[in-house]
Write a protein that holds these residues in place. Structure first.
Motif, PDB file in Angstrom:
ATOM      1  N   ALA A   1       0.838  -1.203   0.000  1.00  0.00           N
ATOM      2  CA  ALA A   1       0.000   0.000   0.000  1.00  0.00           C
ATOM      3  C   ALA A   1       0.877   1.258   0.000  1.00  0.00           C
ATOM      4  O   ALA A   1       0.614   2.211  -0.740  1.00  0.00           O
ATOM      5  CB  ALA A   1      -0.940  -0.017   1.200  1.00  0.00           C
ATOM      6  N   ASP A   2       1.931   1.246   0.807  1.00  0.00           N
ATOM      7  CA  ASP A   2       2.845   2.397   0.826  1.00  0.00           C
ATOM      8  C   ASP A   2       3.501   2.605  -0.537  1.00  0.00           C
ATOM      9  O   ASP A   2       3.627   3.732  -1.024  1.00  0.00           O
ATOM     10  CB  ASP A   2       3.935   2.198   1.891  1.00  0.00           C
ATOM     11  CG  ASP A   2       3.380   2.280   3.305  1.00  0.00           C
ATOM     12  OD1 ASP A   2       2.252   2.791   3.463  1.00  0.00           O
ATOM     13  OD2 ASP A   2       4.067   1.818   4.227  1.00  0.00           O
ATOM     14  N   LEU A   3       3.935   1.486  -1.125  1.00  0.00           N
ATOM     15  CA  LEU A   3       4.594   1.578  -2.429  1.00  0.00           C
ATOM     16  C   LEU A   3       3.620   2.093  -3.490  1.00  0.00           C
ATOM     17  O   LEU A   3       3.980   2.925  -4.331  1.00  0.00           O
ATOM     18  CB  LEU A   3       5.132   0.197  -2.840  1.00  0.00           C
ATOM     19  CG  LEU A   3       6.283  -0.359  -2.001  1.00  0.00           C
ATOM     20  CD1 LEU A   3       6.503  -1.839  -2.307  1.00  0.00           C
ATOM     21  CD2 LEU A   3       7.574   0.417  -2.257  1.00  0.00           C
ATOM     22  N   LEU A   4       2.371   1.615  -3.423  1.00  0.00           N
ATOM     23  CA  LEU A   4       1.375   2.031  -4.416  1.00  0.00           C
ATOM     24  C   LEU A   4       1.096   3.530  -4.309  1.00  0.00           C
ATOM     25  O   LEU A   4       1.006   4.228  -5.336  1.00  0.00           O
ATOM     26  CB  LEU A   4       0.088   1.218  -4.234  1.00  0.00           C
ATOM     27  CG  LEU A   4      -1.056   1.528  -5.193  1.00  0.00           C
ATOM     28  CD1 LEU A   4      -0.627   1.359  -6.649  1.00  0.00           C
ATOM     29  CD2 LEU A   4      -2.260   0.635  -4.891  1.00  0.00           C
TER      30      LEU A   4
ATOM     31  N   ALA B   1      -7.376  -5.675  -2.249  1.00  0.00           N
ATOM     32  CA  ALA B   1      -7.310  -5.134  -0.887  1.00  0.00           C
ATOM     33  C   ALA B   1      -6.253  -4.038  -0.776  1.00  0.00           C
ATOM     34  O   ALA B   1      -6.418  -3.074  -0.020  1.00  0.00           O
ATOM     35  CB  ALA B   1      -7.027  -6.250   0.112  1.00  0.00           C
ATOM     36  N   VAL B   2      -5.160  -4.190  -1.529  1.00  0.00           N
ATOM     37  CA  VAL B   2      -4.115  -3.162  -1.498  1.00  0.00           C
ATOM     38  C   VAL B   2      -4.674  -1.864  -2.060  1.00  0.00           C
ATOM     39  O   VAL B   2      -4.521  -0.782  -1.477  1.00  0.00           O
ATOM     40  CB  VAL B   2      -2.875  -3.612  -2.303  1.00  0.00           C
ATOM     41  CG1 VAL B   2      -1.825  -2.523  -2.307  1.00  0.00           C
ATOM     42  CG2 VAL B   2      -2.316  -4.919  -1.757  1.00  0.00           C
TER      43      VAL B   2
ATOM     44  N   ALA C   1      -6.961   3.586  -1.357  1.00  0.00           N
ATOM     45  CA  ALA C   1      -8.109   4.462  -1.630  1.00  0.00           C
ATOM     46  C   ALA C   1      -8.727   4.944  -0.310  1.00  0.00           C
ATOM     47  O   ALA C   1      -9.049   6.136  -0.172  1.00  0.00           O
ATOM     48  CB  ALA C   1      -9.142   3.727  -2.476  1.00  0.00           C
ATOM     49  N   ASP C   2      -8.842   4.051   0.648  1.00  0.00           N
ATOM     50  CA  ASP C   2      -9.435   4.430   1.947  1.00  0.00           C
ATOM     51  C   ASP C   2      -8.593   5.491   2.652  1.00  0.00           C
ATOM     52  O   ASP C   2      -9.121   6.331   3.382  1.00  0.00           O
ATOM     53  CB  ASP C   2      -9.575   3.198   2.860  1.00  0.00           C
ATOM     54  CG  ASP C   2     -10.655   2.246   2.372  1.00  0.00           C
ATOM     55  OD1 ASP C   2     -11.435   2.660   1.480  1.00  0.00           O
ATOM     56  OD2 ASP C   2     -10.703   1.103   2.848  1.00  0.00           O
ATOM     57  N   ARG C   3      -7.290   5.423   2.456  1.00  0.00           N
ATOM     58  CA  ARG C   3      -6.388   6.424   3.062  1.00  0.00           C
ATOM     59  C   ARG C   3      -6.408   7.740   2.294  1.00  0.00           C
ATOM     60  O   ARG C   3      -5.722   8.683   2.677  1.00  0.00           O
ATOM     61  CB  ARG C   3      -4.942   5.891   3.063  1.00  0.00           C
ATOM     62  CG  ARG C   3      -4.666   4.944   4.186  1.00  0.00           C
ATOM     63  CD  ARG C   3      -3.463   4.034   3.999  1.00  0.00           C
ATOM     64  NE  ARG C   3      -2.304   4.582   3.312  1.00  0.00           N
ATOM     65  CZ  ARG C   3      -1.165   3.901   3.131  1.00  0.00           C
ATOM     66  NH1 ARG C   3      -1.042   2.677   3.622  1.00  0.00           N
ATOM     67  NH2 ARG C   3      -0.159   4.434   2.498  1.00  0.00           N
ATOM     68  N   GLY C   4      -7.133   7.785   1.182  1.00  0.00           N
ATOM     69  CA  GLY C   4      -7.153   9.010   0.366  1.00  0.00           C
ATOM     70  C   GLY C   4      -5.871   9.207  -0.407  1.00  0.00           C
ATOM     71  O   GLY C   4      -5.560  10.314  -0.846  1.00  0.00           O
TER      72      GLY C   4
ATOM     73  N   GLY D   1      -7.947  18.991   2.132  1.00  0.00           N
ATOM     74  CA  GLY D   1      -8.685  17.858   1.601  1.00  0.00           C
ATOM     75  C   GLY D   1      -9.996  18.281   0.971  1.00  0.00           C
ATOM     76  O   GLY D   1     -10.898  17.492   0.773  1.00  0.00           O
ATOM     77  N   HIS D   2     -10.067  19.555   0.628  1.00  0.00           N
ATOM     78  CA  HIS D   2     -11.284  20.117   0.071  1.00  0.00           C
ATOM     79  C   HIS D   2     -11.486  19.578  -1.335  1.00  0.00           C
ATOM     80  O   HIS D   2     -10.567  19.553  -2.128  1.00  0.00           O
ATOM     81  CB  HIS D   2     -11.110  21.641   0.042  1.00  0.00           C
ATOM     82  CG  HIS D   2     -12.364  22.374  -0.259  1.00  0.00           C
ATOM     83  ND1 HIS D   2     -13.507  22.193   0.466  1.00  0.00           N
ATOM     84  CD2 HIS D   2     -12.644  23.287  -1.203  1.00  0.00           C
ATOM     85  CE1 HIS D   2     -14.454  22.998  -0.017  1.00  0.00           C
ATOM     86  NE2 HIS D   2     -13.945  23.659  -1.029  1.00  0.00           N
ATOM     87  N   GLY D   3     -12.678  19.124  -1.628  1.00  0.00           N
ATOM     88  CA  GLY D   3     -12.944  18.617  -2.969  1.00  0.00           C
ATOM     89  C   GLY D   3     -12.120  17.378  -3.265  1.00  0.00           C
ATOM     90  O   GLY D   3     -11.759  17.132  -4.409  1.00  0.00           O
ATOM     91  N   ALA D   4     -11.807  16.593  -2.240  1.00  0.00           N
ATOM     92  CA  ALA D   4     -10.898  15.464  -2.414  1.00  0.00           C
ATOM     93  C   ALA D   4     -11.507  14.417  -3.334  1.00  0.00           C
ATOM     94  O   ALA D   4     -12.711  14.225  -3.364  1.00  0.00           O
ATOM     95  CB  ALA D   4     -10.587  14.825  -1.067  1.00  0.00           C
ATOM     96  N   ALA D   5     -10.605  13.747  -4.077  1.00  0.00           N
ATOM     97  CA  ALA D   5     -11.067  12.687  -4.981  1.00  0.00           C
ATOM     98  C   ALA D   5     -11.550  11.499  -4.158  1.00  0.00           C
ATOM     99  O   ALA D   5     -11.008  11.217  -3.122  1.00  0.00           O
ATOM    100  CB  ALA D   5      -9.938  12.245  -5.898  1.00  0.00           C
TER     101      ALA D   5
END
Ligand SMILES: [Zn+2]
Length: 551
Positions: free
Chosen positions: A207-210, A236-237, A242-245, A547-551
């Motif tokens: 996840a860090d690498l991605l 899952a990765v 994605a969950d971490r933004g 984080g305004h308007g974050a994807a």
């Protein structure tokens, strides 16, 4: 309603069919809400909280969409030994030796995949013996692209590949005259005994690498990626990032479908996969479809005529025609889209034969349900069938750029010039989009766009100049055309009201600058879903921090 961001810029290329050029763009809640022809046309949307980017030098395009990029595989390479810079076998071995000095004995030394032996003075892969010079005390595995690897003697021993071990049912263990493995392993059947021994990378590490890999792409203007070839666990990765933004590329995933022992087994595997469609509510992550592979790469592509360097060899096909058709039929019936790797002309033909029969049983199948990845050799007949059937095609100039030397050697000069006839596909109305095939090659969209315009390669000059396209077309293949290939036209690849605010800005006009200056252009700003994901000058820094308007 005031906008989150209003751009007042020199030019903003809409990249839509009308070829409109704007000077004002408004963004709200991750989408483009308005465009204007004059710089002041959207000033009424400026409110107290609106960030105004007022810069007449800035030229905006839709962020680049790379429709064939092994993003997660590339991410996993970030901490492996990079060999792209090596110019000789000595330099390659030296890079591995330096890594070995930092690595406890017995642990693996693994190279990244994105390099090529034709860039070495010797023009060939290293041998096991040569890799032994990097370290005798470490197993060493030099990966090259997705189809080729070289193991040193320790790694070959650990994998049970010896002078007397049986050859794999598919793939090639290259051997010396006396049967000793030379080190090179070609295709999965030969590579897997080594790959199985490599230390696993944990999900958290991946996840860090991605997240790091996404940022590297954003820095070169990439906002959208189609990742062709995951196993289900890897979802899952992606979800974690994605969950971490931190999934700062809009990503569309494809699951690998390898032929199982029986067709029924393959169909059951497909039925076990997560369903296709969006994953995150904001459109940041989704499942595009399935990935199949009909043939090998440059060294194993399934050709109609023999290889230039081996009159006995025509390459490998990994699927029987009937099995392949059954699998595609099943997938389409279950609502999947299918992209199939095919490089050789016989492989492309075989894929198209099956697609044609499947399409005939599914009238009204939307264009782009069935896609051929790469389609290196596609003559006029093949192209006409693909266009008529609405079969999508993804092309990757970085492959021709990097692999051109090997293509000439294995396929000969004539066939190399015919590889990826982009101009013909475009003129004939194909559903075609561009990408990189990173990490088999480099991901840089600007060097890739240069390549689409010039047909230049790294070591064998211009190949097939008749298939050059103009810069506008090249950029369109990386933007609007990608949106259509993904069947997300209207959302992806254009600057128009309603589209995702995936935007890249430069302080030069890519359509106006000398073609050889394209690769050195630096994005000044990249937005994905309205959020600044590359902003070296801090134009929108506060917006990103909040984080305004974050994807
Ligand atoms: Zn690929």
């Amino acid at each position: 309603m005031p906008a989150d961001v209003v751009f007042r810029v020199g030019r903003a290329y809409g990249m839509t069919a009308e070829r409109r050029i704007h000077q004002a763009v408004a963004v709200e809640d991750g989408r483009i809400t308005a465009v204007g022809r004059a710089r002041d046309e959207l000033d009424s949307l400026i409110g107290p909280g609106t960030a105004v980017i007022d810069d007449p030098e800035l030229v905006l395009y839709p962020a680049f969409a790379d429709t064939h990029n092994h993003q997660l595989l590339a991410a996993r390479d970030l901490d492996y030994v990079p060999l792209e810079q090596a110019r000789s076998l000595d330099e390659l071995v030296q890079a591995l030796r330096e890594a070995a000095t930092r690595t406890p004995p017995g642990q693996w030394i693994i190279s990244s995949r994105c390099w090529h032996e034709t860039h070495l003075r010797e023009g060939r892969l290293p041998t096991a013996r040569e890799l032994d010079a990097a370290s005798g005390g470490h197993p060493v595995f030099v990966q090259r692209g997705g189809h080729v690897g070289v193991a040193n003697s320790a790694a070959l021993r650990m994998a049970g590949i010896t002078a007397t071990s049986a050859d794999p049912p598919s793939g090639t263990v290259v051997r010396l005259g006396d049967g000793t493995p030379a080190g090179a392993l070609i295709e999965a059947g030969a590579l897997d005994p080594v790959r199985r021994l490599l230390p696993p990378v944990t999900e958290a590490q991946q996840a860090d690498l991605l997240a790091r890999q996404c940022r590297l792409y954003n820095q070169r203007g990439i906002g959208v990626v189609r990742d062709p070839g995951l196993v289900p666990d890897e979802l899952a990765v992606y979800q974690a990032v994605a969950d971490r933004g931190e999934l700062t590329t809009r990503t569309r995933l494809m699951f690998w479908v390898l032929p199982q022992a029986t067709v029924a087994g393959t169909l059951a595997y497909i039925d076990s996969l997560p369903e296709p469609g969006p994953i995150s509510a904001d459109g940041g992550l989704g499942i595009w479809g399935l990935k199949l592979g009909m043939d090998g790469g440059v060294e194993g592509g399934f050709l109609c005529q023999p290889y230039a360097n081996n009159p006995e060899f025509r390459g490998h096909a990994f699927w029987e025609p009937d099995d392949f058709e059954q699998v595609v039929e099943h997938a389409v019936g279950r609502g999947w889209r299918v992209g199939c790797h095919a490089v050789g002309d016989c492989a492309v033909g075989r894929v198209l034969d099956a697609y044609e029969r499947v399409a005939s049983r599914h009238p009204g199948l939307p264009p782009g349900t069935l896609v051929i990845e790469h389609a290196f050799l596609a003559d006029a007949g093949i192209r006409a069938r693909a266009v008529r059937l609405g079969v999508g095609v993804t092309v990757q100039h970085p492959l021709l750029y990097s692999l051109g030397g090997n293509l000439v050697r294995y396929w000969g000069q004539d066939r190399t010039g015919q590889v990826m006839p982009v101009r013909a596909w475009v003129d004939e109305g194909a559903l075609i989009a561009a990408g990189s095939d990173c990490n088999v090659s480099f991901f840089d969209p600007l060097l890739s766009i240069w390549g689409l315009v010039t047909r230049g390669t790294r070591t064998v000059g211009v190949q097939g100049p008749e298939y050059r396209v103009d810069a506008y077309t090249a950029i369109r293949l990386y933007t609007e055309a990608a949106g259509r290939l993904l069947r997300e036209d209207g959302d992806v690849g254009i600057l128009a009201p309603g589209a995702f605010a995936d935007i890249v800005g430069f302080r030069a006009d890519l359509l106006d600058c000398p073609v050889d200056d394209l690769p050195s252009q630096q994005p000044a700003l990249t937005l994905v879903g309205g959020r600044p994901v590359h902003d070296p000058d801090g134009l929108l820094g506060l917006l990103g921090a909040a984080g305004h308007g974050a994807a």
